[in-house]
Design a protein around this motif. Structure first.
Motif, PDB file in Angstrom:
ATOM      1  N   LEU A 133       0.830  -1.205   0.000  1.00  0.00           N
ATOM      2  CA  LEU A 133       0.000   0.000   0.000  1.00  0.00           C
ATOM      3  C   LEU A 133       0.868   1.259   0.000  1.00  0.00           C
ATOM      4  CD1 LEU A 133      -2.864  -0.968   2.484  1.00  0.00           C
ATOM      5  CD2 LEU A 133      -2.925  -0.962  -0.010  1.00  0.00           C
ATOM      6  N   VAL A 134       1.942   1.227   0.799  1.00  0.00           N
ATOM      7  CA  VAL A 134       2.854   2.385   0.823  1.00  0.00           C
ATOM      8  C   VAL A 134       3.495   2.590  -0.552  1.00  0.00           C
ATOM      9  CG1 VAL A 134       5.000   3.267   1.818  1.00  0.00           C
ATOM     10  CG2 VAL A 134       3.307   2.177   3.294  1.00  0.00           C
ATOM     11  N   TRP A 135       3.871   1.480  -1.195  1.00  0.00           N
ATOM     12  CA  TRP A 135       4.476   1.558  -2.532  1.00  0.00           C
ATOM     13  C   TRP A 135       3.495   2.141  -3.540  1.00  0.00           C
ATOM     14  CZ3 TRP A 135       8.362   1.966  -5.584  1.00  0.00           C
ATOM     15  CH2 TRP A 135       8.355   1.489  -6.878  1.00  0.00           C
ATOM     16  N   LEU A 136       2.215   1.734  -3.491  1.00  0.00           N
ATOM     17  CA  LEU A 136       1.221   2.262  -4.409  1.00  0.00           C
ATOM     18  C   LEU A 136       0.981   3.755  -4.181  1.00  0.00           C
ATOM     19  CD1 LEU A 136      -1.427  -0.617  -4.542  1.00  0.00           C
ATOM     20  CD2 LEU A 136       0.203   0.049  -6.319  1.00  0.00           C
ATOM     21  N   ILE A 137       0.979   4.161  -2.911  1.00  0.00           N
ATOM     22  CA  ILE A 137       0.822   5.595  -2.613  1.00  0.00           C
ATOM     23  C   ILE A 137       2.015   6.371  -3.171  1.00  0.00           C
ATOM     24  CG2 ILE A 137       0.738   7.292  -0.747  1.00  0.00           C
ATOM     25  CD1 ILE A 137      -0.794   5.203   0.903  1.00  0.00           C
ATOM     26  N   PHE A 138       3.214   5.814  -3.000  1.00  0.00           N
ATOM     27  CA  PHE A 138       4.405   6.465  -3.540  1.00  0.00           C
ATOM     28  C   PHE A 138       4.324   6.569  -5.061  1.00  0.00           C
ATOM     29  CE2 PHE A 138       8.664   5.968  -5.394  1.00  0.00           C
ATOM     30  CZ  PHE A 138       9.296   7.103  -4.877  1.00  0.00           C
ATOM     31  N   CYS A 139       3.874   5.478  -5.700  1.00  0.00           N
ATOM     32  CA  CYS A 139       3.740   5.503  -7.162  1.00  0.00           C
ATOM     33  C   CYS A 139       2.708   6.541  -7.598  1.00  0.00           C
ATOM     34  CB  CYS A 139       3.340   4.121  -7.678  1.00  0.00           C
ATOM     35  SG  CYS A 139       4.630   2.872  -7.544  1.00  0.00           S
ATOM     36  N   LEU A 140       1.607   6.630  -6.850  1.00  0.00           N
ATOM     37  CA  LEU A 140       0.559   7.598  -7.187  1.00  0.00           C
ATOM     38  C   LEU A 140       1.089   9.030  -7.105  1.00  0.00           C
ATOM     39  CD1 LEU A 140      -2.453   8.143  -7.801  1.00  0.00           C
ATOM     40  CD2 LEU A 140      -2.846   8.131  -5.328  1.00  0.00           C
ATOM     41  N   LEU A 141       1.933   9.282  -6.093  1.00  0.00           N
ATOM     42  CA  LEU A 141       2.410  10.646  -5.883  1.00  0.00           C
ATOM     43  C   LEU A 141       3.637  10.983  -6.729  1.00  0.00           C
ATOM     44  CD1 LEU A 141       2.049  10.879  -1.994  1.00  0.00           C
ATOM     45  CD2 LEU A 141       0.482  11.734  -3.742  1.00  0.00           C
ATOM     46  N   ARG A 142       4.522   9.995  -6.954  1.00  0.00           N
ATOM     47  CA  ARG A 142       5.782  10.294  -7.605  1.00  0.00           C
ATOM     48  C   ARG A 142       5.982   9.594  -8.948  1.00  0.00           C
ATOM     49  NH1 ARG A 142       9.524  12.508  -4.142  1.00  0.00           N
ATOM     50  NH2 ARG A 142      10.649  12.859  -6.102  1.00  0.00           N
ATOM     51  N   ARG A 143       5.581   8.327  -9.046  1.00  0.00           N
ATOM     52  CA  ARG A 143       5.855   7.581 -10.268  1.00  0.00           C
ATOM     53  C   ARG A 143       4.878   7.900 -11.401  1.00  0.00           C
ATOM     54  NH1 ARG A 143       9.716   3.551  -9.439  1.00  0.00           N
ATOM     55  NH2 ARG A 143      11.194   4.546  -8.025  1.00  0.00           N
ATOM     56  N   SER A 144       3.841   8.654 -11.111  1.00  0.00           N
ATOM     57  CA  SER A 144       2.936   9.084 -12.178  1.00  0.00           C
ATOM     58  C   SER A 144       3.437  10.366 -12.842  1.00  0.00           C
ATOM     59  CB  SER A 144       1.535   9.310 -11.626  1.00  0.00           C
ATOM     60  OG  SER A 144       1.545  10.283 -10.595  1.00  0.00           O
ATOM     61  N   LYS A 145       4.588  10.840 -12.392  1.00  0.00           N
ATOM     62  CA  LYS A 145       5.215  12.011 -13.000  1.00  0.00           C
ATOM     63  C   LYS A 145       6.478  11.566 -13.737  1.00  0.00           C
ATOM     64  CE  LYS A 145       3.704  14.895  -9.112  1.00  0.00           C
ATOM     65  NZ  LYS A 145       4.162  15.763  -8.001  1.00  0.00           N
ATOM     66  N   ILE A 146       7.021  12.463 -14.518  1.00  0.00           N
ATOM     67  CA  ILE A 146       8.282  12.165 -15.188  1.00  0.00           C
ATOM     68  C   ILE A 146       9.375  12.047 -14.134  1.00  0.00           C
ATOM     69  CG2 ILE A 146       9.980  13.017 -16.839  1.00  0.00           C
ATOM     70  CD1 ILE A 146       7.705  14.435 -18.288  1.00  0.00           C
ATOM     71  N   HIS A 147      10.113  10.936 -14.144  1.00  0.00           N
ATOM     72  CA  HIS A 147      11.112  10.696 -13.109  1.00  0.00           C
ATOM     73  C   HIS A 147      12.264   9.881 -13.691  1.00  0.00           C
ATOM     74  CE1 HIS A 147       8.464   7.148 -13.085  1.00  0.00           C
ATOM     75  NE2 HIS A 147       9.536   6.468 -12.711  1.00  0.00           N
ATOM     76  N   ARG A 148      13.326   9.817 -12.928  1.00  0.00           N
ATOM     77  CA  ARG A 148      14.502   9.067 -13.358  1.00  0.00           C
ATOM     78  C   ARG A 148      14.284   7.582 -13.080  1.00  0.00           C
ATOM     79  NH1 ARG A 148      19.811  11.596 -10.836  1.00  0.00           N
ATOM     80  NH2 ARG A 148      20.655   9.920 -12.145  1.00  0.00           N
ATOM     81  N   PRO A 149      14.826   6.707 -13.914  1.00  0.00           N
ATOM     82  CA  PRO A 149      14.684   5.258 -13.675  1.00  0.00           C
ATOM     83  C   PRO A 149      15.374   4.829 -12.389  1.00  0.00           C
ATOM     84  CG  PRO A 149      15.411   5.701 -15.929  1.00  0.00           C
ATOM     85  CD  PRO A 149      15.522   6.987 -15.186  1.00  0.00           C
ATOM     86  N   SER A 150      14.815   3.802 -11.732  1.00  0.00           N
ATOM     87  CA  SER A 150      15.422   3.254 -10.525  1.00  0.00           C
ATOM     88  C   SER A 150      16.688   2.482 -10.871  1.00  0.00           C
ATOM     89  CB  SER A 150      14.442   2.313  -9.821  1.00  0.00           C
ATOM     90  OG  SER A 150      13.274   2.995  -9.441  1.00  0.00           O
ATOM     91  N   HIS A 151      17.549   2.350  -9.881  1.00  0.00           N
ATOM     92  CA  HIS A 151      18.752   1.539 -10.049  1.00  0.00           C
ATOM     93  C   HIS A 151      18.350   0.079 -10.246  1.00  0.00           C
ATOM     94  CE1 HIS A 151      22.527  -0.514  -8.908  1.00  0.00           C
ATOM     95  NE2 HIS A 151      23.102   0.592  -9.367  1.00  0.00           N
ATOM     96  N   GLN A 152      19.136  -0.658 -11.015  1.00  0.00           N
ATOM     97  CA  GLN A 152      18.798  -2.046 -11.310  1.00  0.00           C
ATOM     98  C   GLN A 152      18.696  -2.900 -10.051  1.00  0.00           C
ATOM     99  OE1 GLN A 152      20.782  -4.351 -14.229  1.00  0.00           O
ATOM    100  NE2 GLN A 152      20.407  -2.937 -15.906  1.00  0.00           N
TER     101      GLN A 152
END
Length: 402
Positions: free
Chosen positions: A176-195
């Motif tokens: 749930l925390v990950w989905l909230i983070f994605c909703l707030l940050r990953r729905s915007k233009i962002h840098r790719p995560s480290h492998q």
């Protein structure tokens, strides 16, 4: 160069930009993704295309066939062709001899937000219903935390429940925390995560699915009285997805059919074995007194071992094996007119559990007059013998520890 190779693709759909960067790096090395090759992997083939690029976006689970076809046509107009939908992500590759730009407009970001919001709402609702159902079942059956934790190591189902439920509860909150983070940050233009983070989140995702599947499988296998049969079927259950992924690499329908057939065969075998297989038992009334022989490999403590000179009437004896994949339990009892002996031996297949068992029996040793440990085995002996006599105690230990 190899004709093809498989790579892990079971990443979280919130890491879509990281997956795109990973695919672009493989394309730069001369590898082109042709689609999924199993449940967890994608198939790559060599390519001479130097302009090959990828785009990865979260897939909307609510879309229908028409909406998906319209999206594909829109993407084709921008220079992208579809490859596959893998773990909640649509993967596109650039058309030959084209260098299309990544479509990351505000409209795309709004679409991503709707996808993450949908997953967040449905995940929260599902977890709330699951928690309420577990509370209701526990309340109706009277199964509280203390009862579940009581000698959990002697039951595979208790072991899985005691370990899996806290783990899955923690993972649910993290999800749930990950989905909230994605909703707030990953729905915007962002840098790719480290492998490294990509593989960590993907591995946790696969682990959660494997542990969730372990719950119903273990409960179903609990009816089989032989631990080695339960272990064999448990391995077969987990081999079914791997086998289906290998057989149906190029055909999703064949993959699903193979998986369903394998799981059904395992459940059918478990049901038949639960009906037909009996636990290891010996009874002097049925098999004679062979289990009481001096050279018996069973943990047998006879009355004459403790008091060789005394005369007794006929002795009745019983032996049974049980326990879990972690701890083997052996129970031997013999009875005569004016006394009895009861022996329980616990063999820990996981050495660290021996300390736990010894502590439990030390606290609950009101009935057992003799308790000792030899390596990873715990011996608990009770009966009508004079256990305060040191010679009796030494005789019992010398007979049991062969």
């Amino acid at each position: 160069m190899k004709e093809s190779k498989n790579r892990f693709l079971a990443f979280s759909f919130g890491d879509y930009e990281g997956v795109r960067a990973c695919l672009d790096a493989l394309a730069a090395e001369g590898w082109e993704l042709t689609g999924r090759s199993g449940w967890l992997t994608g198939r790559f083939v060599p390519t001479r295309r130097t302009e090959l690029r990828y785009d990865v976006v979260p897939a909307d689970p609510r879309r229908g066939q028409e909406a998906m076809e319209a999206e594909v046509e829109t993407r084709r107009g921008l220079g992208w062709e579809p490859v596959d939908t893998v773990w909640g992500m649509d993967i596109y590759k650039s058309l030959p001899c084209q260098l299309p730009e990544l479509p990351r407009s505000e409209a795309d970001c709004r679409k991503f937000r709707r996808v993450f919001l949908h997953w967040l709402i449905w995940s929260a609702a599902f977890l709330a219903v699951t928690a309420a159902a577990l509370f209701f079942v526990g309340d109706r059956t009277g199964m509280n935390r203390e009862q579940l934790a009581y000698r959990w190591y002697l039951s595979d189902s208790k072991t899985v429940l005691c370990i899996a439920l806290p783990f899955l509860g923690g993972m649910a909150v993290l999800w749930l925390v990950w989905l909230i983070f994605c909703l707030l940050r990953r729905s915007k233009i962002h840098r790719p995560s480290h492998q490294g983070m990509l593989y960590l989140r993907g591995g946790l995702q696969v682990l959660v699915i494997a542990v969730t599947a372990l719950l119903p499988v273990t409960l179903w296998l609990n009816a089989i009285p032989r631990a080695w049969l339960r272990l064999v079927l448990l391995i077969c259950f987990y081999l079914s997805p791997l086998l289906s992924g290998f057989i149906g690499r190029e055909n999703g329908r064949k993959r699903l059919l193979t998986l369903g057939s394998g799981v059904f065969a395992c459940f059918l075998a478990a049901m038949i074995l639960g009906w037909t297989v009996q636990p290891v038992r010996y009874d002097t009334a049925l098999q004679g007194s062979s289990c009481r022989a001096e050279d018996s490999s069973l943990p047998v403590l006879r009355a004459e071992d403790l008091e060789p000179d005394s005369e007794r009437q006929e002795v009745s004896a019983w032996y049974e094996e049980g326990g879990s994949l972690l701890v083997k339990e052996q129970h031997y009892t013999e009875l005569w007119d004016d006394g009895y002996i009861d022996v329980q031996v616990y063999t820990c297949h996981v050495p660290l559990l021996a300390d736990t068992l010894m502590d439990d029996f030390t606290v609950q040793n009101g009935e057992s007059q003799l308790l000792f440990r030899e390596g990873n085995r715990i011996y608990s002996v009770s009966g009508t013998a004079d256990w305060s006599d040191r010679a009796v105690r030494q005789a019992a230990q010398s007979v049991l520890v062969k």
